[in-house]
Design a protein around this motif. Structure first.
Motif, PDB file in Angstrom:
ATOM      1  N   SER A  26      86.638  95.692 -17.089  1.00 54.74           N
ATOM      2  CA  SER A  26      85.407  95.257 -16.422  1.00 54.74           C
ATOM      3  C   SER A  26      84.191  95.481 -17.307  1.00 54.74           C
ATOM      4  N   TRP A  27      83.123  94.771 -16.990  1.00 55.50           N
ATOM      5  CA  TRP A  27      81.809  95.130 -17.491  1.00 55.50           C
ATOM      6  C   TRP A  27      81.346  96.344 -16.690  1.00 55.50           C
ATOM      7  N   VAL A  28      80.451  97.133 -17.280  1.00 57.36           N
ATOM      8  CA  VAL A  28      79.945  98.341 -16.612  1.00 57.36           C
ATOM      9  C   VAL A  28      78.423  98.382 -16.712  1.00 57.36           C
ATOM     10  N   VAL A  29      77.786  98.717 -15.596  1.00 57.60           N
ATOM     11  CA  VAL A  29      76.375  99.094 -15.596  1.00 57.60           C
ATOM     12  C   VAL A  29      76.331 100.599 -15.379  1.00 57.60           C
ATOM     13  N   LEU A  30      76.042 101.337 -16.443  1.00 56.27           N
ATOM     14  CA  LEU A  30      75.927 102.798 -16.386  1.00 56.27           C
ATOM     15  C   LEU A  30      74.442 103.149 -16.380  1.00 56.27           C
ATOM     16  N   PHE A  31      74.009 103.867 -15.339  1.00 52.40           N
ATOM     17  CA  PHE A  31      72.574 104.171 -15.276  1.00 52.40           C
ATOM     18  C   PHE A  31      72.353 105.589 -14.778  1.00 52.40           C
ATOM     19  N   SER A  32      71.337 106.212 -15.345  1.00 53.44           N
ATOM     20  CA  SER A  32      71.000 107.585 -14.966  1.00 53.44           C
ATOM     21  C   SER A  32      69.772 107.596 -14.068  1.00 53.44           C
ATOM     22  N   HIS A  33      69.725 108.607 -13.200  1.00 49.10           N
ATOM     23  CA  HIS A  33      68.549 108.838 -12.372  1.00 49.10           C
ATOM     24  C   HIS A  33      68.158 110.301 -12.515  1.00 49.10           C
ATOM     25  N   PRO A  34      66.876 110.625 -12.340  1.00 52.89           N
ATOM     26  CA  PRO A  34      66.434 111.992 -12.604  1.00 52.89           C
ATOM     27  C   PRO A  34      67.045 113.052 -11.702  1.00 52.89           C
ATOM     28  N   ALA A  35      67.128 112.781 -10.388  1.00 57.99           N
ATOM     29  CA  ALA A  35      67.603 113.842  -9.501  1.00 57.99           C
ATOM     30  C   ALA A  35      67.990 113.279  -8.143  1.00 57.99           C
ATOM     31  N   ASP A  36      68.945 113.931  -7.500  1.00 56.97           N
ATOM     32  CA  ASP A  36      69.297 113.609  -6.121  1.00 56.97           C
ATOM     33  C   ASP A  36      68.133 113.985  -5.189  1.00 56.97           C
ATOM     34  N   PHE A  37      68.151 113.387  -4.007  1.00 58.32           N
ATOM     35  CA  PHE A  37      67.152 113.678  -2.973  1.00 58.32           C
ATOM     36  C   PHE A  37      65.725 113.438  -3.470  1.00 58.32           C
ATOM     37  N   THR A  38      65.555 112.382  -4.266  1.00 59.50           N
ATOM     38  CA  THR A  38      64.221 111.970  -4.699  1.00 59.50           C
ATOM     39  C   THR A  38      64.011 110.519  -4.271  1.00 59.50           C
ATOM     40  N   PRO A  39      62.749 110.118  -4.016  1.00 61.54           N
ATOM     41  CA  PRO A  39      62.526 108.843  -3.331  1.00 61.54           C
ATOM     42  C   PRO A  39      62.864 107.602  -4.141  1.00 61.54           C
ATOM     43  N   VAL A  40      62.402 107.530  -5.397  1.00 59.94           N
ATOM     44  CA  VAL A  40      62.663 106.325  -6.192  1.00 59.94           C
ATOM     45  C   VAL A  40      64.162 106.158  -6.426  1.00 59.94           C
ATOM     46  N   CYS A  41      64.823 107.243  -6.746  1.00 57.35           N
ATOM     47  CA  CYS A  41      66.267 107.192  -7.003  1.00 57.35           C
ATOM     48  C   CYS A  41      67.036 106.736  -5.760  1.00 57.35           C
ATOM     49  N   THR A  42      66.592 107.167  -4.603  1.00 59.71           N
ATOM     50  CA  THR A  42      67.258 106.772  -3.361  1.00 59.71           C
ATOM     51  C   THR A  42      67.212 105.257  -3.188  1.00 59.71           C
ATOM     52  N   THR A  43      66.047 104.656  -3.485  1.00 56.84           N
ATOM     53  CA  THR A  43      65.952 103.193  -3.364  1.00 56.84           C
ATOM     54  C   THR A  43      66.792 102.499  -4.419  1.00 56.84           C
ATOM     55  N   GLU A  44      66.845 103.043  -5.624  1.00 60.38           N
ATOM     56  CA  GLU A  44      67.615 102.410  -6.699  1.00 60.38           C
ATOM     57  C   GLU A  44      69.110 102.400  -6.390  1.00 60.38           C
ATOM     58  N   LEU A  45      69.619 103.521  -5.906  1.00 62.14           N
ATOM     59  CA  LEU A  45      71.049 103.546  -5.608  1.00 62.14           C
ATOM     60  C   LEU A  45      71.369 102.696  -4.391  1.00 62.14           C
ATOM     61  N   GLY A  46      70.428 102.604  -3.463  1.00 61.86           N
ATOM     62  CA  GLY A  46      70.633 101.696  -2.343  1.00 61.86           C
ATOM     63  C   GLY A  46      70.693 100.245  -2.796  1.00 61.86           C
ATOM     64  N   LEU A  47      69.799  99.859  -3.691  1.00 67.39           N
ATOM     65  CA  LEU A  47      69.823  98.497  -4.238  1.00 67.39           C
ATOM     66  C   LEU A  47      71.137  98.218  -4.950  1.00 67.39           C
ATOM     67  N   THR A  48      71.587  99.163  -5.746  1.00 70.54           N
ATOM     68  CA  THR A  48      72.841  98.989  -6.474  1.00 70.54           C
ATOM     69  C   THR A  48      74.003  98.809  -5.510  1.00 70.54           C
ATOM     70  N   ALA A  49      74.023  99.597  -4.453  1.00 69.31           N
ATOM     71  CA  ALA A  49      75.102  99.490  -3.475  1.00 69.31           C
ATOM     72  C   ALA A  49      75.106  98.117  -2.811  1.00 69.31           C
ATOM     73  N   ARG A  50      73.926  97.603  -2.467  1.00 70.60           N
ATOM     74  CA  ARG A  50      73.849  96.305  -1.805  1.00 70.60           C
ATOM     75  C   ARG A  50      74.208  95.153  -2.740  1.00 70.60           C
ATOM     76  N   LEU A  51      74.140  95.384  -4.036  1.00 70.01           N
ATOM     77  CA  LEU A  51      74.482  94.338  -5.005  1.00 70.01           C
ATOM     78  C   LEU A  51      75.980  94.261  -5.307  1.00 70.01           C
ATOM     79  N   LYS A  52      76.787  95.067  -4.648  1.00 70.88           N
ATOM     80  CA  LYS A  52      78.216  95.082  -4.968  1.00 70.88           C
ATOM     81  C   LYS A  52      78.856  93.693  -4.949  1.00 70.88           C
ATOM     82  N   PRO A  53      78.588  92.817  -3.961  1.00 73.75           N
ATOM     83  CA  PRO A  53      79.198  91.481  -4.009  1.00 73.75           C
ATOM     84  C   PRO A  53      78.804  90.695  -5.258  1.00 73.75           C
ATOM     85  N   GLU A  54      77.553  90.855  -5.700  1.00 73.06           N
ATOM     86  CA  GLU A  54      77.115  90.162  -6.911  1.00 73.06           C
ATOM     87  C   GLU A  54      77.789  90.748  -8.156  1.00 73.06           C
ATOM     88  N   PHE A  55      77.905  92.063  -8.188  1.00 73.80           N
ATOM     89  CA  PHE A  55      78.616  92.690  -9.306  1.00 73.80           C
ATOM     90  C   PHE A  55      80.081  92.267  -9.315  1.00 73.80           C
TER      91      PHE A  55
END
Length: 212
Positions: free
Chosen positions: A30-59
């Protein structure tokens, strides 16, 4: 360690939210999108991982696996996933690397001391099935990523891997593409680009996307 485009992405074995993960083995073909986030339980990271999860059909359509990382531990990831799923109304269907010892962060140069000496910046790598690094984007801690751009680049990379074309600025799937300057012979052009092309300048030859 400095990674450059075309380098083989380092292999590693590390704990994750789904157990021990061996990177190259997990990635498979597979192709891989590997991405880092600064910390758990932080606001921007929470939105980013939510976006990634919702993109699963596109991935999935693009044969892409997502893989997140921070220097938090596995227990923290598992608790935070509950918050992501609750607040972002989605299911986190991809692993989060628990890089408490910063082993992977060091391999991929994800800690930038002028941003933070203790947490990872928002680095993102697109890695192809041959394990080659094809794109590197690094965002500051305060700026969330544009995942539409990540999909756009994957589309461009997969298109240009399959056809001798380049993509212009702001290109999206379905738009016209460019005939590279390396293609000079008119007979070759007629064979490779049967839809024809227009050339506002000799060096600027525009042709319809070949797989549409």
């Amino acid at each position: 360690m400095t990674l450059r485009l075309g380098d083989i992405a380092p292999d590693f074995e590390q704990d994750s939210s789904v157990g021990k993960l061996k990177f190259h083995e997990w990635a498979g073909n597979s192709w891989v999108v590997l991405f880092s986030h600064p910390a758990d339980f932080t606001p921007v990271c929470t939105t980013e991982l939510g976006l990634t999860a919702r993109l699963k059909p596109e991935f999935d359509k693009r044969n892409v696996k997502a893989l997140a990382l921070s220097v938090d531990g596995t227990d923290s990831h598992l608790q935070w996933i509950k918050d992501i799923e609750e607040t972002q109304k989605t299911v986190v269907g991809f692993p989060i690397i628990a890089d408490a010892d910063r082993k992977v962060a060091t391999l991929f140069d994800m800690i930038h001391p002028n941003q933070s000496e203790t947490v990872t910046v928002r680095s993102l790598f697109i890695i192809d099935p041959a394990k080659k690094v094809r794109l590197i984007i690094t965002y500051p801690l305060s700026t969330g990523r544009n995942f539409d751009e990540v999909l756009r680049v994957i589309d461009a990379l997969q298109l240009t891997d399959g056809y001798t074309v380049a993509t212009p600025g702001n290109w999206k799937d379905g738009d016209d593409v460019i005939i590279p300057l390396s293609v000079k012979d008119e007979d070759v052009i007629r064979a490779k680009y049967p839809k024809g092309y227009r050339a506002p300048k000799p060096y600027l030859r525009i042709t319809p996307q070949p797989n549409k």
